[in-house]
Scaffold this active site. Sequence first.
Site, PDB file in Angstrom:
ATOM      1  N   ILE A 494       8.067 -62.542  13.662  1.00 37.65           N
ATOM      2  CA  ILE A 494       8.335 -63.965  13.850  1.00 37.65           C
ATOM      3  C   ILE A 494       7.119 -64.806  13.504  1.00 37.65           C
ATOM      4  O   ILE A 494       7.162 -66.024  13.567  1.00 37.65           O
ATOM      5  CB  ILE A 494       8.759 -64.249  15.308  1.00 37.65           C
ATOM      6  CG1 ILE A 494       7.785 -63.571  16.258  1.00 37.65           C
ATOM      7  CG2 ILE A 494      10.176 -63.767  15.538  1.00 37.65           C
ATOM      8  CD1 ILE A 494       8.057 -63.867  17.698  1.00 37.65           C
ATOM      9  N   GLY A 495       6.048 -64.152  13.172  1.00 33.48           N
ATOM     10  CA  GLY A 495       4.859 -64.912  12.792  1.00 33.48           C
ATOM     11  C   GLY A 495       3.899 -63.979  12.093  1.00 33.48           C
ATOM     12  O   GLY A 495       3.928 -62.767  12.283  1.00 33.48           O
ATOM     13  N   PHE A 499      -4.630 -62.423  11.357  1.00 38.10           N
ATOM     14  CA  PHE A 499      -4.886 -61.448  12.420  1.00 38.10           C
ATOM     15  C   PHE A 499      -3.927 -60.278  12.346  1.00 38.10           C
ATOM     16  O   PHE A 499      -4.151 -59.247  12.938  1.00 38.10           O
ATOM     17  CB  PHE A 499      -4.731 -62.111  13.787  1.00 38.10           C
ATOM     18  CG  PHE A 499      -3.357 -62.696  13.969  1.00 38.10           C
ATOM     19  CD1 PHE A 499      -2.299 -61.896  14.361  1.00 38.10           C
ATOM     20  CD2 PHE A 499      -3.124 -64.037  13.705  1.00 38.10           C
ATOM     21  CE1 PHE A 499      -1.032 -62.425  14.474  1.00 38.10           C
ATOM     22  CE2 PHE A 499      -1.865 -64.563  13.819  1.00 38.10           C
ATOM     23  CZ  PHE A 499      -0.810 -63.755  14.201  1.00 38.10           C
ATOM     24  N   GLY A 500      -2.813 -60.450  11.663  1.00 36.03           N
ATOM     25  CA  GLY A 500      -1.764 -59.440  11.684  1.00 36.03           C
ATOM     26  C   GLY A 500      -0.434 -60.125  11.891  1.00 36.03           C
ATOM     27  O   GLY A 500      -0.220 -61.233  11.402  1.00 36.03           O
ATOM     28  N   VAL A 502       3.166 -61.069  14.426  1.00 31.59           N
ATOM     29  CA  VAL A 502       3.763 -61.232  15.747  1.00 31.59           C
ATOM     30  C   VAL A 502       5.228 -60.830  15.649  1.00 31.59           C
ATOM     31  O   VAL A 502       5.948 -61.264  14.751  1.00 31.59           O
ATOM     32  CB  VAL A 502       3.663 -62.692  16.235  1.00 31.59           C
ATOM     33  CG1 VAL A 502       4.234 -62.815  17.636  1.00 31.59           C
ATOM     34  CG2 VAL A 502       2.227 -63.174  16.204  1.00 31.59           C
ATOM     35  N   ASP A 614     -10.684 -73.806  21.145  1.00 33.82           N
ATOM     36  CA  ASP A 614      -9.874 -73.849  19.928  1.00 33.82           C
ATOM     37  C   ASP A 614      -8.568 -74.582  20.197  1.00 33.82           C
ATOM     38  O   ASP A 614      -7.486 -74.110  19.855  1.00 33.82           O
ATOM     39  CB  ASP A 614      -9.634 -72.435  19.398  1.00 33.82           C
ATOM     40  CG  ASP A 614      -9.271 -72.423  17.916  1.00 33.82           C
ATOM     41  OD1 ASP A 614      -9.469 -73.463  17.250  1.00 33.82           O
ATOM     42  OD2 ASP A 614      -8.797 -71.387  17.438  1.00 33.82           O
TER      43      ASP A 614
END
Length: 829
Positions: A494-495, A499-500, A502, A614
């Site tokens: 879904i994302g 970073f990789g 989701v 952030d």
Amino acid sequence: MATSTFSFSLIILLFSLFITSSHSQSQPQYVLPQRYFINCGSQSSIEYTGRTFIGDENPTQFSVSGGQVANNLASNTSIYQTARVFDKKTWYELQADGNNTFVMVRLHFSPFTFNGINLSNSTFDVSISRFALLSGFNVGDVPVVKDFIIPIGSETSFRVEFTPGSGSSPAFVNAIEAFTTPSDLFRQGVSVPSVSPDGDTGNTIIVSSSYGFVPRYRINVGGDAIVVERDTLRRTWVPDEAYIFASQAATNRSGTPVFTSAGSSSTDAPTDVYRTAQELTSRSVNLTWSFKVNSNQMYLLRAHFCDFLSQGLVDPNAGFNFFVYTHHKKVIQPGNIVKQPQVPFYVDFVVNSVASESLNVSIGAISGNNQSVFLNGLEIMELVENLDMADNGGSGKKSNKVYIVVGCVVGGVGLVLVLLLGFYIGSKCGKTKPAVVAKPDNVVPSYGRSSYTSINMDFTMNHASPLPNLNLSLRFPFADILHATNSFDEKLVIGKGGFGKVYKGTLPDGMVVAVKRGEKGHGQGRPEFVTEIMVLSKIRHRHLVTLIGYCDERSEMILVYEFMEKGTLQDHLYGENKNYPKLSWNQRLEICISATRGLHYLHTGSDGGIIHRDVKSTNILLNENYVAKVADFGISRLDNVDESEISYIKGSFGYLDPEYIRCMKLTQKSDVYSFGVVLLEVLCARPALDNMLPQREANLADWAIRHIQNEKVEAIMDSYLVGTINPNSLRKFLNMVERCLKDTGDERPSMIDVLWDLEYALKLQQMEKEPLYEDSTMNTSLELPMSMIHRLPSNSINNDSSVNDYSVAAASYPSESQVFSQLNIDEAR
Ligand SMILES: *[C@@H]1O[C@H](CO)[C@@H](O)[C@H](O)[C@H]1NC(C)=O
Ligand SMILES: *[C@@H]1O[C@H](CO)[C@@H](O)[C@H](O)[C@H]1NC(C)=O
Ligand SMILES: *[C@@H]1O[C@H](CO)[C@@H](O)[C@H](O)[C@H]1NC(C)=O
Ligand SMILES: *[C@@H]1O[C@H](CO)[C@@H](O)[C@H](O)[C@H]1NC(C)=O
Ligand SMILES: *[C@@H]1O[C@H](CO)[C@@H](O)[C@H](O)[C@H]1NC(C)=O
Ligand SMILES: *[C@@H]1O[C@H](CO)[C@@H](O)[C@H](O)[C@H]1NC(C)=O
Ligand SMILES: *[C@@H]1O[C@H](CO)[C@@H](O)[C@H](O)[C@H]1NC(C)=O
Ligand SMILES: *[C@@H]1O[C@H](CO)[C@@H](O)[C@H](O)[C@H]1NC(C)=O
């Protein structure tokens, strides 16, 4: 307001997700576009250098505003046998695809005699898309090809414009090539250290969208000339022989480049450039190249490297010196930059020639270091300002911020950046936190693709030591994760980000979760993973995303969160997912209020407080009821941690507290600044930093504050909101945003003040429906009634409900609307 009709809205937990255009792995191979290759002054098409050049007599895909057709049958080159001649300002209008990329424009000029006029004698100007690229240009006696690279932003068309010099012969052109380049030819938002003959200037400059590029030199070091057919982007490269100044012991070398996502691509420079190099054969001399340049001119210097000389694993500490002039030294460590031999990469510098008429670069060995010393290629491009910028002087005090910001993009974390202290912007800082003085070597230049991860984040990636002090009850076995995600089924993604990925997962008890799997070699490293678990297992709040578990088996870095059905706040403002319905002002305020509560709790709720570091619109997530929760604590910091060990700046472009950048002073007020930018995104529905916009508009905070101060806020508001906001509510909101964005933390409100103001703005908006009081006698300053309100000290407020009580009480303070309404009624219309 929340219904379940948006079943497609499954994008969630996009932690720091910002799929940059430069994320090379997801990028399709670049193919040279079909358009435009134009045979000027002709009706027919001609094959030339592998492309079909189409006649411009009856164009369908572009337009020409005038000019006369001319022939030069004497030319030995077919494409130069026709031309278009202009005796007044004339343009070609070409289409662009508006994809925030660059266009390469190549103009062919082959002089001839036209109606008895010798065109060798013409002088004329050429501008493209508001970049003045040639002025007083004189072709001379032989054919010339001039090329340019222009940032095209979101424009869907652009003009190539020819203007003859006054009193001169006409302008002309024989052929035009114009095509889009890969969008990461110059990396977006990445800043480059700026160098002068006297050394480092201490500044860094973002070149990607601010400048047009006029290539001066493209050098294939140690190799032969490369003609257009051998370069995908149709550039020409020449051997370096003629430019070697101090020809010391050096030899031609050749090897095989291996392109990976860690380094540069074969469109950054052709394989043939990376295939050859000059290697220094003596460790006691430098090898220097010298190029003639104009004085007082800015150049982008791009040095290409490919270490096919080292065998096996490359020691990350092995390096050699690269000098720009004599004072700027950059240590090139191939093993640190691309990790393995044969992987090409490049390093950028911005060079201001100041008084010098040459630009010198040298390579030399570092004693006691056996890294081979080499160079594969060099590009030197003149930087040309956009006319808009030039008109403006581009020198506003505020606008410097857009330029002189910030270091290197950490690939995986998207725009989270890590900057070794590089500069000092010359402003006052508290005595206790002195600014760190710039050291040239500490400025992180940009390397190859941005998937190069920074020095600070990567070194822990390969260690799979057990995590210290972590809440073991949250630890998931890897098998459970596999089960929940159907073995990381791609259909459940879904994302996706640096970073990789989701995944949407389902736990055995039926609970739907988001599973974020850190990928090795990408973005967030182990320190961020650990911080996230430590922070989130310690705190729990309705408006902070809940960590359900983690998994660190087999050096995995997996985090399991509650599922946030409606994705990021940004998606709802201007994100990719355009299918979301527009949010009303009420909804936007409610979302901001929820997020404020989360941040307020973070700042005050646990011992010492936590700084998020952030805060941005992609880190505010919405659940199915549009309740906002703050996410991504990977770089957050416990406030009671001693600052001394922190020596680099982290955060996201466009959201960074200027005081933090200047003075390394990180406080909760830095989050307040970032949140102020988020509030502007909410109002204006545009990104915090958009480098494709003209420089004055790129930085949302600067741009919006200027408009707010000039009372031109309607010009920048989300057009959907115009006319729907109660002027009092808007005024309250703007006033608070302005305070959030003050230059120093001391001037900014705390989160509890922000909360109070947002609640008040919501209250004022809701009063809209009720009849407004009118009181024409009252014209007191807006601030007067507000300052009469006594507030509770914010440290006495630690949880949600008391905050709520407090703000309700405050918001019921009588009749502020009486003061506001009269003042604003006119503006509302
Ligand atoms: C065409 O003529 C030009 C001089 O006008 C010369 O430089 C060039 O080499 C010639 N090209 C060919 C293909 O003969
Ligand atoms: C540019 O955008 C258009 C649609 O706006 C799309 O069709 C096209 O494929 C894009 N081109 C590139 C190179 O991404
Ligand atoms: C045109 O002018 C240039 C220089 O001004 C000269 O070298 C060239 O011979 C002239 N060409 C003709 C055809 O007169
Ligand atoms: C071209 O310019 C040169 C000097 O600029 C001049 O000497 C020459 O007469 C000119 N030629 C023509 C044909 O105008
Ligand atoms: C290096 O290669 C270039 C191009 O092939 C050649 O011109 C040059 O002479 C070579 N230099 C040496 C030192 O061999
Ligand atoms: C190489 O150049 C740098 C900068 O000019 C200089 O400091 C250094 O001494 C030179 N090294 C050698 C071996 O000449
Ligand atoms: C660059 O090198 C040239 C030699 O080609 C030298 O004369 C000049 O002084 C150098 N310039 C600077 C600024 O170091
Ligand atoms: C460089 O030195 C290291 C140890 O100092 C050695 O292992 C390595 O083989 C050397 N590399 C080369 C290319 O000589």
